[in-house]
Design a protein around this motif. Structure first.
Motif, mmCIF file in Angstrom:
data_model
loop_
_atom_site.group_PDB
_atom_site.id
_atom_site.type_symbol
_atom_site.label_atom_id
_atom_site.label_comp_id
_atom_site.label_asym_id
_atom_site.label_seq_id
_atom_site.Cartn_x
_atom_site.Cartn_y
_atom_site.Cartn_z
ATOM 1 N N ASN A 117 60.036 146.055 68.561
ATOM 2 C CA ASN A 117 59.397 147.020 69.151
ATOM 3 C C ASN A 117 60.262 148.106 69.233
ATOM 4 N N VAL A 118 61.651 148.315 69.306
ATOM 5 C CA VAL A 118 62.343 149.604 69.193
ATOM 6 C C VAL A 118 62.355 150.036 67.735
ATOM 7 N N CYS A 119 62.361 149.204 66.700
ATOM 8 C CA CYS A 119 62.398 149.549 65.280
ATOM 9 C C CYS A 119 61.085 150.104 64.931
ATOM 10 N N LEU A 120 60.074 149.571 65.265
ATOM 11 C CA LEU A 120 58.554 150.103 64.925
ATOM 12 C C LEU A 120 58.344 151.317 65.716
ATOM 13 N N SER A 121 58.709 151.387 66.914
ATOM 14 C CA SER A 121 58.710 152.744 67.561
ATOM 15 C C SER A 121 59.495 153.842 66.750
ATOM 16 N N GLN A 122 60.741 153.721 66.328
ATOM 17 C CA GLN A 122 61.221 154.534 65.664
ATOM 18 C C GLN A 122 60.815 155.016 64.288
ATOM 19 N N VAL A 123 60.354 153.871 63.562
ATOM 20 C CA VAL A 123 59.694 154.028 62.431
ATOM 21 C C VAL A 123 58.290 155.166 62.364
ATOM 22 N N LEU A 124 57.523 154.558 63.645
ATOM 23 C CA LEU A 124 56.318 155.278 63.633
ATOM 24 C C LEU A 124 56.311 156.779 64.038
ATOM 25 N N ASN A 125 57.719 157.103 64.703
ATOM 26 C CA ASN A 125 57.790 158.479 65.240
ATOM 27 C C ASN A 125 58.614 159.236 64.273
ATOM 28 N N GLY A 126 58.911 158.493 62.978
ATOM 29 C CA GLY A 126 59.666 159.277 62.057
ATOM 30 C C GLY A 126 61.060 159.568 62.303
ATOM 31 N N ASP A 127 61.924 158.660 63.479
ATOM 32 C CA ASP A 127 63.160 158.719 63.675
ATOM 33 C C ASP A 127 63.882 157.746 62.798
ATOM 34 N N VAL A 128 65.223 158.047 63.008
ATOM 35 C CA VAL A 128 66.161 156.937 62.108
ATOM 36 C C VAL A 128 66.120 155.591 62.885
ATOM 37 N N VAL A 129 66.097 154.530 62.033
ATOM 38 C CA VAL A 129 66.269 153.128 62.790
ATOM 39 C C VAL A 129 67.748 152.833 62.728
ATOM 40 N N SER A 130 68.140 152.585 63.924
ATOM 41 C CA SER A 130 69.546 152.222 64.482
ATOM 42 C C SER A 130 69.599 150.598 64.461
ATOM 43 N N LEU A 131 70.463 150.001 63.510
ATOM 44 C CA LEU A 131 70.779 148.711 63.675
ATOM 45 C C LEU A 131 72.238 148.406 64.227
ATOM 46 N N PHE A 132 72.480 147.590 65.083
ATOM 47 C CA PHE A 132 73.669 147.175 65.571
ATOM 48 C C PHE A 132 74.643 146.400 64.695
ATOM 49 N N GLY A 133 75.965 146.788 64.545
ATOM 50 C CA GLY A 133 76.651 146.122 63.677
ATOM 51 C C GLY A 133 76.319 146.262 62.160
ATOM 52 N N THR A 134 76.259 145.208 61.409
ATOM 53 C CA THR A 134 76.157 145.197 60.014
ATOM 54 C C THR A 134 74.537 145.140 59.635
ATOM 55 N N GLY A 135 73.730 144.739 60.740
ATOM 56 C CA GLY A 135 72.241 144.415 60.515
ATOM 57 C C GLY A 135 72.240 142.900 59.909
ATOM 58 N N ASP A 136 73.067 142.367 59.690
ATOM 59 C CA ASP A 136 72.875 141.023 58.760
ATOM 60 C C ASP A 136 72.641 139.819 59.646
ATOM 61 N N GLN A 137 72.567 139.985 61.059
ATOM 62 C CA GLN A 137 71.987 139.005 61.994
ATOM 63 C C GLN A 137 70.655 138.436 61.392
ATOM 64 N N GLN A 138 70.576 137.153 61.597
ATOM 65 C CA GLN A 138 69.553 136.343 60.891
ATOM 66 C C GLN A 138 68.585 136.117 61.916
ATOM 67 N N ARG A 139 67.229 136.201 61.868
ATOM 68 C CA ARG A 139 66.212 135.839 62.707
ATOM 69 C C ARG A 139 65.165 135.430 61.960
ATOM 70 N N ASP A 140 64.020 134.566 62.792
ATOM 71 C CA ASP A 140 62.678 134.384 61.873
ATOM 72 C C ASP A 140 61.795 135.099 62.826
ATOM 73 N N PHE A 141 60.923 135.690 62.099
ATOM 74 C CA PHE A 141 59.867 136.533 62.909
ATOM 75 C C PHE A 141 58.296 135.968 62.592
ATOM 76 N N THR A 142 57.703 135.978 63.841
ATOM 77 C CA THR A 142 56.593 135.159 63.431
ATOM 78 C C THR A 142 55.280 136.161 64.044
ATOM 79 N N TYR A 143 54.160 136.312 63.200
ATOM 80 C CA TYR A 143 53.176 137.358 63.409
ATOM 81 C C TYR A 143 52.312 136.522 64.659
#
Length: 333
Positions: free
Chosen positions: A199-225
């Motif tokens: 939610n935060v990432c897409l909001s930042q992207v659509l507003n033209g803001d810089v996307v901030s990732l905590f740590g290295t951004g290497d945390q693994q997830r699975d994403f379900t549409y």
């Protein structure tokens, strides 16, 4: 699938929210008679605009899920109740644990009590969370993995699952619990505070803001549409076995948060930065997570079909179209 839903009476708690509204629209398309029970003021992410032109095809009740007398009047007569309403923010669950307990556990118990007293043949489908597992000991995580939540949200969801199990075993109230993980898609709530990474990432992207990732951004997830999740919910409601149990819903292909952002960059300009983990977020972060949905697939044949690329393309198209329509309405007013 239409023949299994045509004319059936369905109640969707949280039906104005992200997953709920997508489910409602699909149910309507298949001929179901849908009643929505939600807070119309949007306190928990509900938005009547999510229904679009279908708003006149549903009944909407602005009722507190903790109102036992109201539920006794509302639940009877429904073939299926989808229990989607809840408090979804993990940080907020730590800041206001009583509210999280009320929304994610006590409210579900009120629905079960309404079924026990006045609607014992109603089928219930509850959306739980992979958060019940806490930090994975092994991956992919299946339902045999120990449950050890790291936040109040996970504990509330876990407790609710046990209520659904108990009411099946003792009272014969049929239910299926689905443990969701990182659902995304059209109608996501991109404005409320305390929402998850997507939610935060897409909001930042659509507003033209810089996307901030905590740590290295290497945390693994699975994403379900969300369309895949809606398919699973509807399949779960039509099962003739497997009641009282919890099942994982996961995408078979996991990726890092960094990979998620890089996939977004195929469709839209994204500026990325890495920042240290805030202490309050790090204390409840689960680390790497990927789930196994084999148990639910064996029961129903379900499998997540939408690739991350296709899902993100559709999600961006939806929100960009909504923005264009909103701009056009502003110009006309």
């Amino acid at each position: 699938m239409s023949e299994t839903w045509s004319g059936r009476s369905v109640l969707v708690t949280g039906g104005l929210g992200f997953i709920g509204s997508n489910l409602v629209l699909e149910l309507i398309q298949h001929g179901a008679k849908v009643t929505i029970l939600d807070c119309a003021d949007g306190r928990y992410g509900g938005n009547v605009r999510n229904l679009g032109h279908a708003i006149g095809q549903v009944r909407i009740l602005d009722v507190d899920l903790l109102d036992a007398d109201a539920l006794i009047q509302i639940v009877p007569g429904h073939d299926v109740v989808f229990c989607l309403a809840g408090q979804v923010s993990h940080p907020n669950s730590m800041q206001d644990p009583i509210q999280d307990l009320d929304m994610n556990c006590r409210a579900q118990l009120q629905i079960l009590e309404a079924c026990r007293h006045s609607s014992p043949h109603t089928m219930l489908v509850f959306t739980s969370s992979r958060q019940v597992y806490g930090r994975p000991q092994t991956r992919p995580v299946d339902e045999a993995h120990p449950v050890r939540p790291v936040d109040v949200n996970g504990i509330s969801k876990m407790a609710a699952e046990h209520f659904f199990r108990l009411y099946w075993e003792v009272y014969g109230i049929r239910s299926v619990c689905l443990r969701l993980t990182n659902t995304y898609g059209p109608r996501m709530d991109l404005t409320s505070p305390g929402r998850g990474f997507i939610n935060v990432c897409l909001s930042q992207v659509l507003n033209g803001d810089v996307v901030s990732l905590f740590g290295t951004g290497d945390q693994q997830r699975d994403f379900t549409y969300v369309d895949d999740v809606v398919d699973a919910l509807m399949l779960a409601a039509n099962q003739a076995s497997g009641f009282g149990l919890a099942y994982n819903l996961s995408h078979p292909a996991s990726c890092s948060l960094r990979d998620f952002v890089q996939t977004l960059q195929q469709f839209i300009d994204v500026q990325l930065r890495f920042i240290p983990f805030p202490a309050d977020r790090l204390s409840i972060d689960v680390g790497d997570y990927s789930g196994c949905s084999a148990k639910f697939q064996n029961l129903t044949g379900w499998k997540a079909k939408t690739s991350l690329e296709d899902g993100l393309r559709a999600t961006l198209d939806y929100f960009q179209t909504c923005r264009h329509l909103a701009d056009a309405e502003t110009l006309q007013s």
